[in-house]
Design an enzyme around this catalytic site. Structure first.
Site, short mmCIF file in Angstrom:
data_model
loop_
_atom_site.label_atom_id
_atom_site.label_comp_id
_atom_site.label_asym_id
_atom_site.label_seq_id
_atom_site.Cartn_x
_atom_site.Cartn_y
_atom_site.Cartn_z
N TYR A 121 0.82 -1.20 0.00
CA TYR A 121 0.00 0.00 0.00
C TYR A 121 0.86 1.26 0.00
O TYR A 121 2.08 1.20 0.16
CB TYR A 121 -0.95 0.00 1.21
CG TYR A 121 -0.32 0.34 2.54
CD1 TYR A 121 0.53 -0.55 3.19
CD2 TYR A 121 -0.55 1.57 3.17
CE1 TYR A 121 1.10 -0.23 4.42
CE2 TYR A 121 0.02 1.89 4.39
CZ TYR A 121 0.84 0.98 5.02
OH TYR A 121 1.42 1.29 6.22
N ARG B 153 8.22 4.25 -4.75
CA ARG B 153 8.25 3.35 -3.59
C ARG B 153 7.24 2.22 -3.77
O ARG B 153 7.49 1.08 -3.39
CB ARG B 153 7.97 4.13 -2.29
CG ARG B 153 8.12 3.25 -1.05
CD ARG B 153 8.04 4.03 0.24
NE ARG B 153 6.72 4.63 0.45
CZ ARG B 153 6.40 5.40 1.49
NH1 ARG B 153 7.32 5.68 2.41
NH2 ARG B 153 5.19 5.90 1.61
N ARG C 182 -7.56 -20.74 -1.44
CA ARG C 182 -6.54 -20.52 -0.41
C ARG C 182 -5.37 -21.50 -0.56
O ARG C 182 -5.54 -22.70 -0.42
CB ARG C 182 -7.12 -20.62 0.99
CG ARG C 182 -6.10 -20.24 2.06
CD ARG C 182 -6.62 -20.34 3.47
NE ARG C 182 -5.59 -19.91 4.42
CZ ARG C 182 -4.60 -20.70 4.86
NH1 ARG C 182 -4.51 -21.94 4.45
NH2 ARG C 182 -3.70 -20.22 5.71
N HIS D 268 -0.89 -20.99 0.06
CA HIS D 268 0.16 -19.99 0.29
C HIS D 268 0.89 -19.62 -1.01
O HIS D 268 1.24 -18.47 -1.22
CB HIS D 268 1.19 -20.52 1.30
CG HIS D 268 0.67 -20.58 2.71
ND1 HIS D 268 -0.36 -21.41 3.08
CD2 HIS D 268 1.02 -19.90 3.82
CE1 HIS D 268 -0.61 -21.27 4.37
NE2 HIS D 268 0.22 -20.34 4.85
N LYS E 239 6.40 -1.71 1.91
CA LYS E 239 5.21 -1.15 2.55
C LYS E 239 4.08 -2.17 2.42
O LYS E 239 3.17 -2.03 1.58
CB LYS E 239 4.85 0.22 1.95
CG LYS E 239 4.04 1.09 2.91
CD LYS E 239 4.11 2.55 2.50
CE LYS E 239 3.13 3.42 3.27
NZ LYS E 239 3.25 3.45 4.71
N GLU F 183 12.78 2.75 13.73
CA GLU F 183 11.76 3.74 13.36
C GLU F 183 10.63 3.65 14.37
O GLU F 183 10.77 3.02 15.42
CB GLU F 183 11.26 3.48 11.93
CG GLU F 183 10.64 2.11 11.73
CD GLU F 183 10.10 1.89 10.32
OE1 GLU F 183 9.80 2.86 9.62
OE2 GLU F 183 9.95 0.72 9.93
N LEU G 38 11.05 1.55 6.94
CA LEU G 38 10.38 2.02 5.75
C LEU G 38 11.07 3.30 5.27
O LEU G 38 11.30 4.21 6.07
CB LEU G 38 8.90 2.32 6.04
CG LEU G 38 8.14 2.68 4.77
CD1 LEU G 38 7.75 1.42 4.02
CD2 LEU G 38 6.92 3.51 5.07
#
Ligand code: PDD
Length: 285
Positions: free
Chosen positions: A31, A50, A98, A100, A146, A179, A203
């Site tokens: 995101y 990014r 489903r 992985h 992110k 961070e 990040l």
């Protein structure tokens, strides 16, 4: 509020995603949060860069070119009413049985965007600063992506909230600061602004870059290097940056005052320069 989902703009109440979306099942997605000032997406090129880095990190093809993203983002901003907005962009690996392993053959990624009014910190918070707590950084080793899988960050941020604070400062290996749970952290000692280096453990914040650029442009002494755990407890000032909080002073850490317990001279200077920069560069007018 009008949102964007998989090619269509619609009221948020009408937006639906299937329960087998890999974002829902695995947190398999990335995101961006992009501040919008006077309907102008701030540092859009950097945010899209990014985003590409995050997509590469999870091996997901970018569903749009930068030009297409710009068009979609501009349209979403236009369809919402606030002048200053907080635009959230989210891409998952799509809907599949489903398993992985990546869907094979691959499926259409899910693309979602919403934009809310951006409420930057009120004056009271700027003058008082915020409290922080410290905690071991127990996240994975790709904090530079992110990723939407934010459970560690959620739990770490909640530690701060439970202590009546705003942010949790993360310490890796009982040794150095990385961070915040949802922000980057700067330290000030003897008039020098210190920032941890961008690596896989944090990040690469867009606001982090802005602050360092402002420091360089205004001859503010600054250094990028690892910040030892002990240093944060002996800092003259601690600062937090993010797209939604801009720059804030951290005035208590683990219930003890940082420096003299008030927002310091470096904060005051950088906050003003940040606002000047916003007015002169970020806004169209
Ligand atoms: N978070 N570090 C982490 C872990 C973050 O989640 C964020 C931002 C930052 C600051 O990055 P930037 O300056 O590009 O916003 C650093 C956003 C705001 C969020 O998750 O809502």
């Amino acid at each position: 509020m009008t949102i964007y989902l998989n090619g269509q703009f619609m009221p948020i109440e009408e937006a639906r995603i299937p329960v087998l979306d890999r974002g829902f099942i695995f947190g398999d997605g990335v995101y961006e949060v992009i501040p919008v000032y006077s309907r102008f997406a701030f540092r859009l090129a950097e945010h899209l860069k990014r985003l590409q880095f995050s997509l590469d990190g999870i091996r997901l093809a970018n569903p749009h070119s930068d030009q297409e993203w710009t068009k979609l983002i501009t349209e979403l901003i236009g369809r919402n009413t606030a002048e200053d907005q907080y635009l959230y962009l989210h891409i998952t690996r799509g809907v599949a049985k489903r398993d992985h392993a990546f869907p094979n053959p691959s499926v259409q990624p899910t693309v979602f965007m919403m934009s809310n009014p951006l409420l930057t910190p009120p004056t009271a918070l700027l003058t008082s600063g915020v409290g922080a707590v410290s905690a071991p950084d127990n996240r994975w080793l790709r904090c530079d992506i992110k990723a939407i899988s934010l459970l560690p960050n959620v739990l770490l941020r909640q530690m701060a909230i439970d202590a009546g604070c705003a942010e949790t400062i993360l310490i890796r290996d009982d040794d150095f600061m990385t961070e915040g749970a949802a922000s980057n952290i700067f330290l000030v000692k003897n008039g020098v602004l210190l920032a941890p280096p961008k690596d896989n453990l944090m990040l690469p914040g867009i606001t982090y870059d802005v602050l360092l650029e402002i420091a360089a442009a205004n001859s503010i002494p600054h250094e990028i290097r690892r910040i030892a755990k002990d240093e944060i407890f002996n800092a003259d000032e601690l600062l937090l940056t993010s797209s939604t909080k801009e720059v804030l002073a951290i005035t208590t850490l683990d219930n003890k005052p940082v420096g003299d317990g008030k927002p310091g001279v470096m904060f005051t200077k950088l906050h003003k320069l940040y606002q000047d920069y916003k007015r002169d560069v970020m806004r169209k007018t």
